[in-house]
Design an enzyme around this catalytic site. Structure first.
Site, PDB file in Angstrom:
ATOM      1  CE1 TYR A 108      23.611  32.920 -41.962  1.00  9.39           C
ATOM      2  CE2 TYR A 108      24.959  32.411 -43.304  1.00  9.39           C
ATOM      3  CZ  TYR A 108      24.527  31.918 -42.515  1.00  9.39           C
ATOM      4  OH  TYR A 108      24.283  30.730 -41.893  1.00  9.39           O
TER       5      TYR A 108
HETATM    6  N1  LIG Z   1      20.688  25.022 -44.752  1.00  9.35           N
HETATM    7  C1  LIG Z   1      21.722  25.831 -44.580  1.00  9.35           C
HETATM    8  O1  LIG Z   1      22.135  25.651 -46.369  1.00  9.35           O
HETATM    9  C2  LIG Z   1      22.486  26.142 -43.654  1.00  9.35           C
HETATM   10  C3  LIG Z   1      24.212  26.394 -44.352  1.00  9.35           C
HETATM   11  C4  LIG Z   1      25.107  26.842 -43.557  1.00  9.35           C
HETATM   12  C5  LIG Z   1      24.656  27.251 -42.132  1.00  9.35           C
HETATM   13  N2  LIG Z   1      23.401  27.262 -41.862  1.00  9.35           N
HETATM   14  C6  LIG Z   1      22.899  27.138 -40.429  1.00  9.35           C
HETATM   15  O2  LIG Z   1      22.927  26.171 -39.656  1.00  9.35           O
HETATM   16  C7  LIG Z   1      21.617  27.040 -38.393  1.00  9.35           C
HETATM   17  C8  LIG Z   1      20.408  26.355 -38.432  1.00  9.35           C
HETATM   18  O3  LIG Z   1      20.219  26.490 -39.840  1.00  9.35           O
HETATM   19  P1  LIG Z   1      18.451  25.346 -40.175  1.00  9.35           P
HETATM   20  O4  LIG Z   1      18.979  25.251 -42.259  1.00  9.35           O
HETATM   21  O5  LIG Z   1      18.600  24.301 -39.778  1.00  9.35           O
HETATM   22  O6  LIG Z   1      17.669  26.323 -40.714  1.00  9.35           O
HETATM   23  P2  LIG Z   1      16.014  26.305 -40.681  1.00  9.35           P
HETATM   24  O7  LIG Z   1      15.354  25.658 -40.987  1.00  9.35           O
HETATM   25  O8  LIG Z   1      15.906  27.772 -41.136  1.00  9.35           O
HETATM   26  O9  LIG Z   1      16.140  26.491 -38.616  1.00  9.35           O
HETATM   27  C9  LIG Z   1      16.052  27.670 -38.172  1.00  9.35           C
HETATM   28  C10 LIG Z   1      15.411  27.551 -36.603  1.00  9.35           C
HETATM   29  O10 LIG Z   1      16.052  28.648 -36.064  1.00  9.35           O
HETATM   30  C11 LIG Z   1      15.103  29.429 -35.308  1.00  9.35           C
HETATM   31  N3  LIG Z   1      15.394  31.175 -35.321  1.00  9.35           N
HETATM   32  C12 LIG Z   1      14.620  31.644 -36.047  1.00  9.35           C
HETATM   33  N4  LIG Z   1      15.259  32.807 -35.843  1.00  9.35           N
HETATM   34  C13 LIG Z   1      14.974  32.149 -34.469  1.00  9.35           C
HETATM   35  C14 LIG Z   1      15.368  33.064 -33.176  1.00  9.35           C
HETATM   36  N5  LIG Z   1      15.481  34.480 -33.127  1.00  9.35           N
HETATM   37  N6  LIG Z   1      16.113  32.949 -32.010  1.00  9.35           N
HETATM   38  C15 LIG Z   1      15.909  31.662 -31.464  1.00  9.35           C
HETATM   39  N7  LIG Z   1      15.587  31.014 -33.155  1.00  9.35           N
HETATM   40  C16 LIG Z   1      15.217  31.318 -33.740  1.00  9.35           C
HETATM   41  C17 LIG Z   1      13.974  28.362 -36.134  1.00  9.35           C
HETATM   42  O11 LIG Z   1      12.379  28.146 -34.847  1.00  9.35           O
HETATM   43  P3  LIG Z   1      11.207  27.983 -35.288  1.00  9.35           P
HETATM   44  O12 LIG Z   1      11.088  26.983 -36.807  1.00  9.35           O
HETATM   45  O13 LIG Z   1       9.916  27.901 -33.950  1.00  9.35           O
HETATM   46  O14 LIG Z   1      10.978  29.686 -35.983  1.00  9.35           O
HETATM   47  C18 LIG Z   1      13.962  27.119 -36.658  1.00  9.35           C
HETATM   48  O15 LIG Z   1      14.325  26.090 -35.406  1.00  9.35           O
HETATM   49  C19 LIG Z   1      21.730  28.744 -38.651  1.00  9.35           C
HETATM   50  O16 LIG Z   1      22.572  28.638 -37.795  1.00  9.35           O
HETATM   51  C20 LIG Z   1      22.304  28.938 -39.835  1.00  9.35           C
HETATM   52  O17 LIG Z   1      23.176  29.691 -40.439  1.00  9.35           O
HETATM   53  C21 LIG Z   1      22.522  26.495 -42.168  1.00  9.35           C
END
Ligand SMILES: NC(=O)c1ccc[n+]([C@@H]2O[C@H](COP(=O)([O-])OP(=O)(O)OC[C@H]3O[C@@H](n4cnc5c(N)ncnc54)[C@H](OP(=O)(O)O)[C@@H]3O)[C@@H](O)[C@H]2O)c1
Length: 257
Positions: A162
């Site tokens: 990742y």
């Molecule tokens: N939360 C953390 O701790 C954290 C930390 C560091 C970085 N990040 C980064 O922040 C970003 C958002 O994370 P989050 O916490 O908001 O995650 P999340 O709540 O799991 O949401 C993920 C989002 O990505 C969409 N998605 C998943 N697979 C996809 C695909 N194959 N194609 C297009 N869209 C897709 C989902 O759509 P659906 O709902 O329709 O499935 C959802 O809108 C990510 O890039 C993650 O790596 C998060």
């Protein structure tokens, strides 16, 4: 920008929930119109679009699967049709926020090629080609924000694949900054630490011990909230950030500095 496009328009991937939802709403509160994407939760996407309309902005929610590279051209065509039909004949975008993503801890020894394809597909190949195709639609003076992860600096066992994909995107972001700077297009990465969302099966949200560990190593003394990231993304898409490009902003409240 065409005369019918007086308001700026942002495309936010994964804008239906989690961090992307706050990014979409923060951009709308700043006066921007938003095309947001979802992968499977269409109702959530439409609900966020409704919230943006209630704020007085224009909005649309479109399906996007970043793992399906062959479908990206069709997606871009739907963005163009949406701009034309829903955004008063607009033809171009101003900002792209590459937020959508997937997460799972996989110890290096048990990594498979299928895991590699899944993560690299969504986090690297999909983001790279969506960005390439979207830049063709972008107004001069626009910008790209890539959401990476602070885990590409501090290293968490199980997140090698990742974090390596996020690191690749951090390098790519600088090349976007270099090649598109002459058009006034900026490119930056935001690297969040842990935020309690659905991400990674709700690992942080549902695990009090992990939350306590994160807070203990965070000088700001609390867990991040989605707006800690969404507000920064909105700032990067504002004129106040006009001289910032090719940069990595680690948004963690100082975790592990
Ligand atoms: N939360 C953390 O701790 C954290 C930390 C560091 C970085 N990040 C980064 O922040 C970003 C958002 O994370 P989050 O916490 O908001 O995650 P999340 O709540 O799991 O949401 C993920 C989002 O990505 C969409 N998605 C998943 N697979 C996809 C695909 N194959 N194609 C297009 N869209 C897709 C989902 O759509 P659906 O709902 O329709 O499935 C959802 O809108 C990510 O890039 C993650 O790596 C998060």
């Amino acid at each position: 920008m065409t005369s019918s496009q007086s308001r700026k328009i942002a495309l936010v991937t994964g804008g239906n929930r989690g961090l992307g939802k706050d990014m979409a709403l923060s951009l709308a509160r700043m006066g921007m119109d938003v095309v947001l994407t979802f992968k499977s939760n269409a109702a959530e996407g439409e609900a966020v679009a409704d919230e943006i309309r209630a704020l007085g902005g224009r909005a649309a929610a479109l399906r996007l699967d970043l793992s399906d590279i062959g479908a990206l051209d069709g997606f871009v065509d739907r963005v163009k049709a949406t701009l034309r039909d829903t955004f008063d004949g607009a033809q171009r975008l101003d900002f792209l926020v590459n937020n959508a993503g997937i997460g799972r801890a996989i110890p290096l020894d048990s990594l498979t090629e299928a895991d590699f394809d899944a993560f690299a597909g969504v986090h690297f190949k999909g983001v790279l080609f969506l960005t390439q195709k979207t830049l063709r639609l972008m107004n001069d003076g626009g910008g790209v924000v890539f959401i990476t992860a602070a885990a590409d600096r501090y290293n968490v066992p199980g997140y090698g694949l990742y974090a390596a994909c996020k690191g690749a995107i951090e390098v790519f972001s600088r090349y976007v900054a270099k090649e598109y700077g002459p058009r006034g297009i900026r490119s930056n990465t935001v690297a969040p630490g842990g935020v309690a969302t659905d991400f990674n099966g709700g690992f942080i949200r549902d695990n009090a011990n992990v939350q306590a560990m994160v807070v203990a190593q965070t000088p700001m003394g609390r867990l991040a909230e989605p707006h800690d990231i969404g507000g920064l993304v909105a700032l990067l898409c504002s004129d106040d950030a006009r001289w910032l490009t090719g940069q990595r902003l680690e948004a963690t409240g100082g975790f592990n500095i």
